[in-house]
Enzyme design. Structure first.
Site, PDB file in Angstrom:
ATOM      1  N   SER A 131     -35.861-113.414  32.109  1.00 55.74           N
ATOM      2  CA  SER A 131     -36.865-114.375  31.682  1.00 55.74           C
ATOM      3  C   SER A 131     -37.525-114.973  32.929  1.00 55.74           C
ATOM      4  CB  SER A 131     -36.206-115.444  30.795  1.00 55.74           C
ATOM      5  OG  SER A 131     -37.169-116.126  30.072  1.00 55.74           O
ATOM      6  N   ASP A 154     -39.556 -98.574  10.514  1.00 57.86           N
ATOM      7  CA  ASP A 154     -38.241 -98.129  10.979  1.00 57.86           C
ATOM      8  C   ASP A 154     -38.072 -96.600  10.956  1.00 57.86           C
ATOM      9  OD1 ASP A 154     -35.542 -97.480  11.168  1.00 57.86           O
ATOM     10  OD2 ASP A 154     -34.876 -98.798   9.560  1.00 57.86           O
ATOM     11  N   ASP A 172     -39.382 -93.310  13.705  1.00 56.69           N
ATOM     12  CA  ASP A 172     -38.714 -92.728  14.877  1.00 56.69           C
ATOM     13  C   ASP A 172     -37.667 -91.677  14.505  1.00 56.69           C
ATOM     14  OD1 ASP A 172     -36.310 -94.354  14.232  1.00 56.69           O
ATOM     15  OD2 ASP A 172     -37.542 -96.029  14.927  1.00 56.69           O
ATOM     16  N   ASP A 213     -32.468 -97.086  10.729  1.00 54.48           N
ATOM     17  CA  ASP A 213     -31.340 -97.896  11.188  1.00 54.48           C
ATOM     18  C   ASP A 213     -31.692 -99.375  11.284  1.00 54.48           C
ATOM     19  OD1 ASP A 213     -33.154 -97.658  13.205  1.00 54.48           O
ATOM     20  OD2 ASP A 213     -31.750 -97.050  14.759  1.00 54.48           O
ATOM     21  N   VAL A 238     -34.232-100.532  12.846  1.00 54.14           N
ATOM     22  CA  VAL A 238     -34.858-100.793  14.142  1.00 54.14           C
ATOM     23  C   VAL A 238     -36.159 -99.988  14.271  1.00 54.14           C
ATOM     24  CG1 VAL A 238     -34.617-100.558  16.653  1.00 54.14           C
ATOM     25  CG2 VAL A 238     -32.648-101.233  15.275  1.00 54.14           C
ATOM     26  N   ASP A 259     -38.461-108.884  21.427  1.00 56.99           N
ATOM     27  CA  ASP A 259     -38.465-110.165  22.141  1.00 56.99           C
ATOM     28  C   ASP A 259     -39.385-111.140  21.400  1.00 56.99           C
ATOM     29  OD1 ASP A 259     -38.774-112.312  23.979  1.00 56.99           O
ATOM     30  OD2 ASP A 259     -38.349-110.975  25.656  1.00 56.99           O
ATOM     31  N   HIS A 294     -34.988-111.732  22.962  1.00 59.39           N
ATOM     32  CA  HIS A 294     -35.053-112.250  24.330  1.00 59.39           C
ATOM     33  C   HIS A 294     -33.671-112.371  24.985  1.00 59.39           C
ATOM     34  CE1 HIS A 294     -37.396-113.943  27.524  1.00 59.39           C
ATOM     35  NE2 HIS A 294     -36.678-115.050  27.554  1.00 59.39           N
TER      36      HIS A 294
HETATM   37 CA    CA Z   1     -35.525 -96.603  13.337  1.00 56.67          CA
END
Ligand code: CA
Length: 514
Positions: free
Chosen positions: A185, A252, A255, A259, A261, A401, A440
């Site tokens: 940071s 999600d 990619d 998951d 993410v 973040d 973050h």
């Molecule tokens: Ca994913």
């Protein structure tokens, strides 16, 4: 009522992101096996350095290190940059390590514990003021205190480095063989500032979620409040969370691994209009709600539509900057952003942010760019001197973040590539690793990056550049339950199509999909 604790947690995150760096670190091997102090700790008070006062030097009875505090001043100013130094008596590893701060705090003595335990001679500094408030920007008469601003922006860390290295040399009778700076940071910004402005200070720098582009992103972080205020629509947390969840759900799988993410949020174009008319708790998601969230994700724009700065990535917790609550609903600006407006820009500690119009916001943002860019912006892409002296830097940033948009760090890194002769030449001394799904503090649905310190030491001392970092998730017993490789930007980790998606070995490095 707004969750006071969550605000405190966020502020703490801003300053302690770097604590995670130490988690899985292996101490580096000693460079001078017979290293031992050549003088007593107390005698370090006699070391003479320009404009420097050694305030105290004594063995700390709790851990046996030599603890030194010093103050540096810059005549004719009466400023006082306080420096904290920890010197191991028995196991010095031959290296010096500078440690960064968080938010407006330049750093703290507490940050020395981990590094000194690993055998580093370590230093930290308050960069000229105590505490985490931005009020140091104004003097007693309410005028800008430029010495104080400069001490915090860059001079304090340089002073700390000069004094820290000199005392290391005085104590052991030899200079540290290698020097490292580690910070997240604000600490990440301080590290890159050293590379830009004082390239001889460090051989290796680890810069986590750096608060670079300070002059742009810090004022930009008030944008969510400006949007909600001007539209008279403070959007409750439930709707903000619903929009984030919907974006994650939509992007999600892109990619290849579902998951929770979004591996590449910069290519996620999810539009919250899909939520209009749906129920969120007892309330209905409106056109105006969608508009607010779209603008927060987009980031600030001028009255003519021109780009000002990046917004938060989809998947990042929008609530951190919106912080809506209370009855009737209102928003609370993030404290660091608020302090920056009050003390650096408007220069009125009593300034009432709710008087701000989008036009007024744009004006103050432009003032920030103009007035503070050269001082604290930390966005100079010319790292020629740092590279030429053999310096190496590892930068990493969480793609979820919620306080510093990762896009700003990507933007800086691309400018470094451009300035420094292209991607290949830049990768010879500076690498950026993006960590999907972490915030973050490098927490979140995604795994936490590890091994940055080992990576920089290996790169500097053995010339072996990090081809990847491993991110990992642990269960509550500390057992690693998931690993994932992070490849140097712009490469991304792609599942091979077979094998567990919880094991790093089943992922390969690929260029990002366009
Ligand atoms: Ca994913």
């Amino acid at each position: 009522m707004l969750g006071r604790h969550s605000r405190i947690a966020i502020a703490a995150t801003f300053s302690t992101a770097i604590a995670l760096i130490h988690a899985a670190e292996t101490p580096p091997k000693p460079l001078y096996p017979d290293a031992a102090p050549v003088c007593s700790c107390e005698s370090l008070t006699n070391v003479s350095l320009p404009n420097t006062m050694i305030d105290s030097a004594a063995l700390d009875p709790s851990n046996g290190w030599c603890r030194v505090t010093a103050s540096v001043t810059h005549p004719p100013s009466g400023d006082r940059v306080k420096i904290f130094i920890g010197l191991p008596v028995t196991n010095w590893n031959g290296r010096f390590r500078g440690n960064g701060g968080g938010g407006f705090s330049g750093g703290s003595a507490g940050s020395l514990r981990g590094p000194v335990a690993q055998g580093y001679a370590a230093a930290a500094t308050d960069t000229g003021h105590e505490g985490g408030s931005g009020s140091f920007a104004l003097d007693a008469n309410g005028r800008l205190n430029w010495q104080s601003i400069v001490d915090n922006a860059y001079l304090g860390i340089h002073d700390m480095t000069v004094v820290g290295k000199a005392l290391t040399q005085a104590f052991y009778g030899k200079a540290p063989r290698y020097s490292y700076f580690v910070g997240g940071s604000t600490g990440g910004r301080q590290g890159l500032m050293e590379a830009q402005r004082y390239p001889n200070d460090y051989d290796g720098i680890v810069s986590a979620c750096p608060a670079i582009n300070w002059h742009r992103f810090v004022p930009a972080s008030l944008w969510p409040q400006v949007v909600m205020l001007s539209m008279t629509n403070f959007v409750p947390r439930s709707k903000l969370d619903a929009a984030t969840a919907a974006a994650v759900k939509a992007c999600d799988p892109v990619d290849g691994v579902t998951d929770g993410v979004i591996d590449d949020p910069l290519r996620c174009g999810y539009d919250p209009k899909a939520l209009v008319g749906t129920k969120v708790g007892d309330e209905t998601f409106t056109e105006s709600d969608a508009d607010v969230i779209r603008k927060i994700w987009q980031g600030p724009r001028g009255a003519d539509g021109s780009f000002m700065w990046h917004g938060l990535e989809r998947g990042a917790d929008v609530f951190a900057y919106a912080a809506t609550g209370g009855s009737p609903l209102n928003g609370r600006p993030f404290s660091i952003s608020m302090d920056y407006f009050k003390y650096f820009l408007v220069q009125d500690p009593k300034w009432d942010w709710t008087t701000l119009t989008p036009a007024g916001f744009e004006l103050l943002w432009r003032q920030s760019v103009e007035q503070y860019g050269d001082v604290i912006g930390t966005d100079d892409p010319d790292l020629t001197r740092f590279r030429d002296r053999g310096g190496k830097v590892v930068i990493y940033h969480g793609l979820a973040d919620q306080l510093i948009p990762a896009a700003g760090t990507i933007d800086y890194y691309k400018r470094v590539q451009q300035q420094m002769g292209g991607a290949k030449k830049t990768a010879q001394f500076a690498r950026l690793f993006l960590a999907p799904g972490v915030d973050h503090g490098f927490r979140g649905t995604g795994p936490t990056p590890t091994g940055q310190m080992e990576a920089i030491v290996r790169w500097v001392e053995e010339g072996r550049a990090p081809d990847k970092l491993i991110a990992e998730r642990r269960d509550s017993n500390g057992k690693v339950i998931l690993t994932r490789p992070l490849f140097p930007f712009p490469q991304v980790a792609k599942h091979k199509g077979s094998g567990s998606t919880d094991e790093a070995k089943n992922f390969v490095s690929r260029p990002p999909a366009r």
